[in-house]
Design an enzyme around this catalytic site. Structure first.
Site, short mmCIF file in Angstrom:
data_model
loop_
_atom_site.label_atom_id
_atom_site.label_comp_id
_atom_site.label_asym_id
_atom_site.label_seq_id
_atom_site.Cartn_x
_atom_site.Cartn_y
_atom_site.Cartn_z
CB CYS A 193 -38.96 -29.50 20.41
SG CYS A 193 -37.36 -28.88 19.89
CG HIS A 194 -43.83 -29.46 20.79
ND1 HIS A 194 -44.55 -28.30 20.66
CD2 HIS A 194 -42.88 -29.20 21.71
CE1 HIS A 194 -44.06 -27.38 21.48
NE2 HIS A 194 -43.04 -27.91 22.12
CG LEU A 195 -40.97 -35.46 18.37
CD1 LEU A 195 -39.65 -36.21 18.54
CD2 LEU A 195 -41.27 -35.25 16.89
#
Length: 547
Positions: free
Chosen positions: A475-477
């Site tokens: 979810c953290h890109l």
């Protein structure tokens, strides 16, 4: 017949809301708009795209937002949506490849904010220039601006979103300042608070974009549902739809088209993109959308894939890929959950559903964020991360579940690229080519040991670790269109403006040259707000020149 993962059919029951968000919104493309030229086309309606669209519309510009996903019916949950989202090829950790890569947070109107927990952090000063401790080889990890430059945009968003909690003003870590009274701690957080204090930690309430009191036309949190697996029923959580897109849907300068997928940008001159070619997923027809400027806000995987697909005579390897860096330097943050159980404190009834519902995190620890004993000297965040899946909630004991998150080293070999195979829309499939850095794995082990120590101090038993699967997609890109001042070593400048196509701006996490060690949503939104200012000023300047 088993339906393959990766396709959200237009007729999927309850997959999208049958009613539009407002007069500006419709599902699919309107052929009557084929000849129209917008001031700005925003591609993506999630955290950054919604903020940029809001700022640009209120600057008086004519803005179109296109979103591949649809508006979700209120009862539609995260697990059901995940089963319908397109996957990617990814390394399986055993020397092979899997088709279970995760190139989204979620794919829908409002993007991942509809199901995020609301964590709303300001980055630490170190995150803007970690070069003293982080060696990424040929990649420059310094941001082209610092915290002081982003602070005014943080402040605007904290007021708009009604951020509650965070580090108290006047403490040694006041960058994540509180803009409202924190949500009350959960029963588990109270146990963790006592344990952390006994260890000499300085715990504080997790900053959340969730109203404790009514704010901004949105209700107060009723604490009667789960935040990550379910949509917010009251609008208390400031997701992109409730905070930005729903108000915009009444504005005459705004147009919103869902179920419209951007296939490629068309660069028709050495320094300008003229149009984006899109697919109407309802009618399966292709349309060419023209605008004077383009804001790309798809996420760090999808944005890189879009630019790489956008090949032409003026961009032979893709729009913005003059340096060969589009897609490279992918970072996804390392993370892991550690949990244990304690007896329920006196007065806590585990049979009461409200013990388990409400905000997913109400206590955090940054005591090991920079830690000389951690490999490289850079640790990470520890915070409460309640189990948000109803079938996994414990009713026989109080679960203490925490998560550690830490930034990964950018690496040229970690990248997004295109497959020789095509997806259901006939465009090249996405490949997530990512291998964790051994230095980061050692750091993760150090931080999970600290998590165990905290739980044991709390008296927890049955301690277990749960992998997050970050290497298969996160979810953290971040990092695939890195920002910098040197066009030969970066894709965009400090405003998110593509060096070789200056009417294209990247406003999602792709721009980050270093991912930071905290949840990135608020920082990405602050960058998008800052970049939108540059988009508007650039359009005014170009109009003046033409006049």
């Amino acid at each position: 017949m088993k339906r393959l993962r990766g396709t959200l059919p237009s007729n999927a029951p309850h997959a999208r809301h049958p009613e539009p968000l407002g007069p500006a919104h419709r599902d699919g493309w309107d052929p009557a708009d084929d000849g129209r030229v917008w001031d700005v086309c925003v591609i993506g309606s999630g955290a950054s795209g919604a903020v940029a669209a809001d700022r640009l519309v209120r600057q008086g510009l004519d803005v179109l937002t296109v979103e591949e996903g649809f508006r979700l019916a209120p009862e539609f949950g995260n697990p059901e949506l995940d089963d319908m989202c397109r996957t990617a090829l990814v390394r399986d950790g055993n020397g092979g490849w899997s088709d279970e890569g995760w190139p989204w947070t979620t794919s829908n109107l409002g993007g991942g904010t509809v199901f995020f927990g609301g964590a709303a952090w300001r980055y630490e000063p170190f995150d803007f220039d970690p070069s003293a401790l982080i060696d990424a080889g040929d990649l420059d990890v310094r941001w082209p601006y610092g915290l002081a430059e982003l602070a005014p945009y943080y402040e605007v968003l904290e007021r708009r979103l009604g951020i509650c909690g965070g580090v108290a003003e006047g403490t040694s870590r006041s960058t994540a300042s509180s803009r409202g009274t924190a949500h009350p701690p959960t029963a588990a957080a109270e146990v963790l608070l006592e344990a952390g204090t006994a260890l000499g930690y300085q715990p504080f309430p997790t900053p959340l974009a969730i109203n404790r009191e009514a704010h901004g036309g949105r209700s107060a949190c009723a604490r009667d549902s789960l935040c990550v697996s379910h949509q917010c029923r009251t609008g208390a959580k400031a997701d992109a739809v409730s905070a930005f897109l729903a108000p915009l849907a009444e504005h005459p300068n705004f147009s919103l088209r869902t179920g419209v997928r951007a296939l490629r940008l068309e660069q028709e001159s050495p320094h300008e993109v003229a149009a984006v070619t899109c697919l109407d997923r309802l009618t399966r027809t292709v349309h060419r959308i023209r605008a004077r400027s383009f804001v790309v806000a798809c996420n760090a995987i999808q944005t890189a894939a879009l630019l790489l697909r956008s090949r032409g005579s003026h961009a032979p390897t893709g729009v913005g890929n003059h340096s060969g860096l589009v897609g490279r330097g992918l970072t996804m943050k390392l993370s892991e959950y550690v949990s244990g159980v304690v007896e329920a404190p006196r007065g806590v009834r585990l049979s009461d559903p409200r013990v388990h519902t409400g905000p997913f995190s109400t206590i955090s620890f940054l005591d090991h964020y920079l830690d000389p004993d951690c490999p490289t000297g850079v640790g990470g965040l520890i915070y409460e991360s309640k189990n948000d899946e109803p079938h996994r909630i414990r009713h026989d004991a109080l679960e203490l579940r925490i998560e550690t998150i830490l930034a990964d080293h950018p690496n040229l070999d970690n990248r997004v690229r295109l497959s020789h195979h095509t997806d259901e829309d006939g465009v090249p499939s996405v490949v997530i080519d990512y291998t964790p850095d051994p230095r980061d794995l050692r750091r993760l082990e150090y931080m999970t040991d600290k998590c165990e120590r905290l739980l044991r101090q709390a008296g927890a038993t049955g301690i277990k670790h749960e992998k997050s699967g970050f290497a298969q997609g996160s979810c953290h890109l971040h990092g695939t269109c890195r920002a910098g001042t040197d066009p030969n070593r970066s894709v965009v400048d400090g405003w998110g403006r593509v060096h070789s196509a200056p009417n294209v701006y990247v406003v999602d996490g792709s721009f980050m040259p270093y991912p930071g060690g905290l949840n990135p949503t608020l920082t990405i939104q602050a960058h998008a707000l800052r970049s939108a200012k540059a988009v508007a000023e650039d359009l005014v300047a170009r109009q003046t020149v033409h006049v």
